[in-house]
Design a protein around this motif. Structure first.
Motif, PDB file in Angstrom:
ATOM      1  N   VAL A  96       0.848  -1.192   0.000  1.00 27.06           N
ATOM      2  CA  VAL A  96       0.000   0.000   0.000  1.00 27.06           C
ATOM      3  C   VAL A  96       0.883   1.242   0.000  1.00 27.06           C
ATOM      4  CG1 VAL A  96      -1.783   1.275   1.237  1.00 27.06           C
ATOM      5  CG2 VAL A  96      -1.814  -1.242   1.237  1.00 27.06           C
ATOM      6  N   ARG A  97       0.697   2.094  -1.002  1.00 25.00           N
ATOM      7  CA  ARG A  97       1.478   3.324  -1.113  1.00 25.00           C
ATOM      8  C   ARG A  97       0.711   4.542  -0.613  1.00 25.00           C
ATOM      9  NH1 ARG A  97       6.205   3.480  -4.091  1.00 25.00           N
ATOM     10  NH2 ARG A  97       6.335   5.468  -3.028  1.00 25.00           N
ATOM     11  N   MET A  98      -0.608   4.540  -0.717  1.00 24.19           N
ATOM     12  CA  MET A  98      -1.422   5.665  -0.237  1.00 24.19           C
ATOM     13  C   MET A  98      -2.830   5.153   0.013  1.00 24.19           C
ATOM     14  SD  MET A  98      -2.236   9.348  -2.058  1.00 24.19           S
ATOM     15  CE  MET A  98      -0.529   9.873  -1.967  1.00 24.19           C
ATOM     16  N   GLU A  99      -3.506   5.781   0.972  1.00 22.61           N
ATOM     17  CA  GLU A  99      -4.905   5.451   1.211  1.00 22.61           C
ATOM     18  C   GLU A  99      -5.603   6.633   1.838  1.00 22.61           C
ATOM     19  OE1 GLU A  99      -4.515   4.899   5.649  1.00 22.61           O
ATOM     20  OE2 GLU A  99      -6.259   5.085   4.376  1.00 22.61           O
ATOM     21  N   ARG A 100      -6.892   6.718   1.581  1.00 20.36           N
ATOM     22  CA  ARG A 100      -7.714   7.793   2.145  1.00 20.36           C
ATOM     23  C   ARG A 100      -9.132   7.256   2.310  1.00 20.36           C
ATOM     24  NH1 ARG A 100      -8.491  14.030  -0.036  1.00 20.36           N
ATOM     25  NH2 ARG A 100      -9.871  14.674   1.658  1.00 20.36           N
ATOM     26  N   ASP A 101      -9.795   7.588   3.429  1.00 21.99           N
ATOM     27  CA  ASP A 101     -11.193   7.162   3.573  1.00 21.99           C
ATOM     28  C   ASP A 101     -12.022   8.116   4.428  1.00 21.99           C
ATOM     29  OD1 ASP A 101     -10.366   6.517   6.152  1.00 21.99           O
ATOM     30  OD2 ASP A 101     -11.175   4.478   6.111  1.00 21.99           O
ATOM     31  N   ASP A 102     -11.720   9.431   4.338  1.00 17.40           N
ATOM     32  CA  ASP A 102     -12.447  10.412   5.141  1.00 17.40           C
ATOM     33  C   ASP A 102     -13.493  11.192   4.354  1.00 17.40           C
ATOM     34  OD1 ASP A 102     -10.532  11.773   3.604  1.00 17.40           O
ATOM     35  OD2 ASP A 102     -10.208  13.325   5.124  1.00 17.40           O
ATOM     36  N   VAL A 103     -13.707  10.858   3.076  1.00 14.96           N
ATOM     37  CA  VAL A 103     -14.638  11.603   2.232  1.00 14.96           C
ATOM     38  C   VAL A 103     -16.042  10.992   2.345  1.00 14.96           C
ATOM     39  CG1 VAL A 103     -15.154  12.353  -0.122  1.00 14.96           C
ATOM     40  CG2 VAL A 103     -12.773  12.179   0.643  1.00 14.96           C
ATOM     41  N   ASN A 117      -9.727   6.362  -1.563  1.00 15.70           N
ATOM     42  CA  ASN A 117      -8.999   5.540  -2.515  1.00 15.70           C
ATOM     43  C   ASN A 117      -7.865   4.781  -1.859  1.00 15.70           C
ATOM     44  OD1 ASN A 117      -6.461   7.314  -2.719  1.00 15.70           O
ATOM     45  ND2 ASN A 117      -8.110   8.759  -3.205  1.00 15.70           N
ATOM     46  N   ILE A 118      -7.334   3.821  -2.601  1.00 16.11           N
ATOM     47  CA  ILE A 118      -6.144   3.074  -2.207  1.00 16.11           C
ATOM     48  C   ILE A 118      -5.262   2.927  -3.441  1.00 16.11           C
ATOM     49  CG2 ILE A 118      -5.223   0.882  -1.328  1.00 16.11           C
ATOM     50  CD1 ILE A 118      -7.895   0.419   0.067  1.00 16.11           C
ATOM     51  N   VAL A 138     -11.598   1.667   4.757  1.00 17.07           N
ATOM     52  CA  VAL A 138     -10.285   1.141   4.385  1.00 17.07           C
ATOM     53  C   VAL A 138      -9.678   0.392   5.575  1.00 17.07           C
ATOM     54  CG1 VAL A 138      -7.945   1.759   3.691  1.00 17.07           C
ATOM     55  CG2 VAL A 138      -9.901   2.906   2.651  1.00 17.07           C
ATOM     56  N   VAL A 139      -9.235  -0.846   5.344  1.00 21.11           N
ATOM     57  CA  VAL A 139      -8.712  -1.685   6.432  1.00 21.11           C
ATOM     58  C   VAL A 139      -7.222  -1.975   6.266  1.00 21.11           C
ATOM     59  CG1 VAL A 139     -10.940  -2.728   6.945  1.00 21.11           C
ATOM     60  CG2 VAL A 139      -9.454  -3.789   5.231  1.00 21.11           C
ATOM     61  N   VAL A 140      -6.552  -1.246   5.370  1.00 24.58           N
ATOM     62  CA  VAL A 140      -5.099  -1.369   5.216  1.00 24.58           C
ATOM     63  C   VAL A 140      -4.465  -0.012   5.451  1.00 24.58           C
ATOM     64  CG1 VAL A 140      -5.203  -3.347   3.662  1.00 24.58           C
ATOM     65  CG2 VAL A 140      -5.294  -1.035   2.708  1.00 24.58           C
ATOM     66  N   GLN A 141      -3.177  -0.024   5.727  1.00 24.94           N
ATOM     67  CA  GLN A 141      -2.433   1.199   5.989  1.00 24.94           C
ATOM     68  C   GLN A 141      -1.245   1.288   5.047  1.00 24.94           C
ATOM     69  OE1 GLN A 141      -1.313   1.542  10.109  1.00 24.94           O
ATOM     70  NE2 GLN A 141      -3.315   0.870  10.856  1.00 24.94           N
ATOM     71  N   VAL A 142      -0.740   2.505   4.874  1.00 22.62           N
ATOM     72  CA  VAL A 142       0.450   2.713   4.068  1.00 22.62           C
ATOM     73  C   VAL A 142       1.588   1.849   4.608  1.00 22.62           C
ATOM     74  CG1 VAL A 142       2.198   4.398   3.373  1.00 22.62           C
ATOM     75  CG2 VAL A 142      -0.228   5.032   3.377  1.00 22.62           C
ATOM     76  N   GLY A 143       2.227   1.102   3.707  1.00 18.35           N
ATOM     77  CA  GLY A 143       3.312   0.207   4.093  1.00 18.35           C
ATOM     78  C   GLY A 143       2.892  -1.230   4.270  1.00 18.35           C
ATOM     79  N   ASP A 144       1.586  -1.490   4.387  1.00 15.39           N
ATOM     80  CA  ASP A 144       1.106  -2.871   4.516  1.00 15.39           C
ATOM     81  C   ASP A 144       1.366  -3.661   3.237  1.00 15.39           C
ATOM     82  OD1 ASP A 144       0.161  -2.338   7.040  1.00 15.39           O
ATOM     83  OD2 ASP A 144      -1.968  -2.423   6.498  1.00 15.39           O
ATOM     84  N   THR A 145       1.732  -4.916   3.388  1.00 13.04           N
ATOM     85  CA  THR A 145       1.798  -5.843   2.265  1.00 13.04           C
ATOM     86  C   THR A 145       0.491  -6.617   2.198  1.00 13.04           C
ATOM     87  OG1 THR A 145       4.200  -6.071   2.423  1.00 13.04           O
ATOM     88  CG2 THR A 145       3.008  -7.826   1.292  1.00 13.04           C
ATOM     89  N   VAL A 146      -0.134  -6.638   1.037  1.00  6.25           N
ATOM     90  CA  VAL A 146      -1.406  -7.340   0.870  1.00  6.25           C
ATOM     91  C   VAL A 146      -1.217  -8.469  -0.130  1.00  6.25           C
ATOM     92  CG1 VAL A 146      -2.746  -5.295   1.419  1.00  6.25           C
ATOM     93  CG2 VAL A 146      -2.226  -5.797  -0.955  1.00  6.25           C
ATOM     94  N   VAL A 147      -2.020  -9.513   0.021  1.00  6.90           N
ATOM     95  CA  VAL A 147      -1.987 -10.639  -0.899  1.00  6.90           C
ATOM     96  C   VAL A 147      -3.172 -10.532  -1.842  1.00  6.90           C
ATOM     97  CG1 VAL A 147      -0.798 -12.103   0.758  1.00  6.90           C
ATOM     98  CG2 VAL A 147      -3.297 -12.143   0.659  1.00  6.90           C
TER      99      VAL A 147
END
Length: 211
Positions: A96-103, A117-118, A138-147
């Motif tokens: 994850v490079r960027m995420e936002r979920d306050d809109v 967005n993510i 959004v349930v991931v954070q910047v820096g998380d590795t996702v599968v």
């Protein structure tokens, strides 16, 4: 201010415009111009990507790639009509490079960069973009590795959706993403029609198969 908060609220100033609208064209013309030049799809069976929603679910394309007279006229992107709250999954493994979920999910934004967005970067440097996500989902954070297939958020109606809740999905060549430097994508687990180029068709419904 923490680095995570800065990443969540920083404006998208990468010199590109992701213009996503909620209308669709039931009789789109063949893609033309530079977007069509980039619309070179490989065999779906060999795609690195799965559909960005849960196996067994089905959704309709309201806007496809390079679609004239829409926000996708110069984008290799898809809009999947989805009700607010349905699961969004990672179409490919990455970081994850960027995420936002306050809109808010009010669907009436005019700024094409103002939405939840993510961005997920893959091992080849390409970056997937998931947009119009549900507020606070959004349930991931910047820096998380996702599968691949991991739940990352819920579908929403944030930003300039034209009032039609949907997931906007596209892939860019590298980070930071630039308009005109996107990638033609199809999906190895999509049950549904492909057009003559190998892309997904506007108005068609696609079901996510096991992969």
């Amino acid at each position: 201010m923490s680095a995570r908060v800065e990443m969540r609220i920083m404006p998208l100033v990468f010199g590109f415009l992701v213009a996503v609208v909620g209308c669709s064209d039931d009789n789109p013309a063949e893609p033309s111009g530079s977007c069509a030049d980039r619309a070179v799809f490989g065999a779906a069976a060999n795609s690195e990507y799965i559909l960005p929603f849960q196996v067994g679910e089905s959704y309709t394309i309201s806007q496809s790639y390079c679609q004239p007279l829409t926000g996708h006229s110069n984008q290799l992107a898809y809009d999947f009509e989805m009700p607010i709250g349905d699961d969004i999954v990672a179409a490919r493994a990455g970081v994850v490079r960027m995420e936002r979920d306050d809109v808010p999910d009010d669907g009436d934004g005019t700024d094409p960069t103002y939405h939840n967005n993510i961005y997920i970067e893959h091992d080849d440097g390409s970056v997937a973009f998931y947009a119009h996500l549900q507020q606070n989902s959004v349930v991931v954070q910047v820096g998380d590795t996702v599968v691949v297939g991991q739940r990352i958020a819920a579908s929403g109606n944030s930003g300039n959706t034209g009032g039609l809740p949907h997931l906007h999905f596209g892939v860019y060549q590298d980070w930071p993403p630039q308009e005109g430097e996107d990638v033609a994508i199809n999906f190895r687990n999509a049950d549904g029609p492909l057009d003559s180029r190998g892309g997904l068709e506007v108005g068609a419904t696609y079901t996510a198969l096991q992969y």
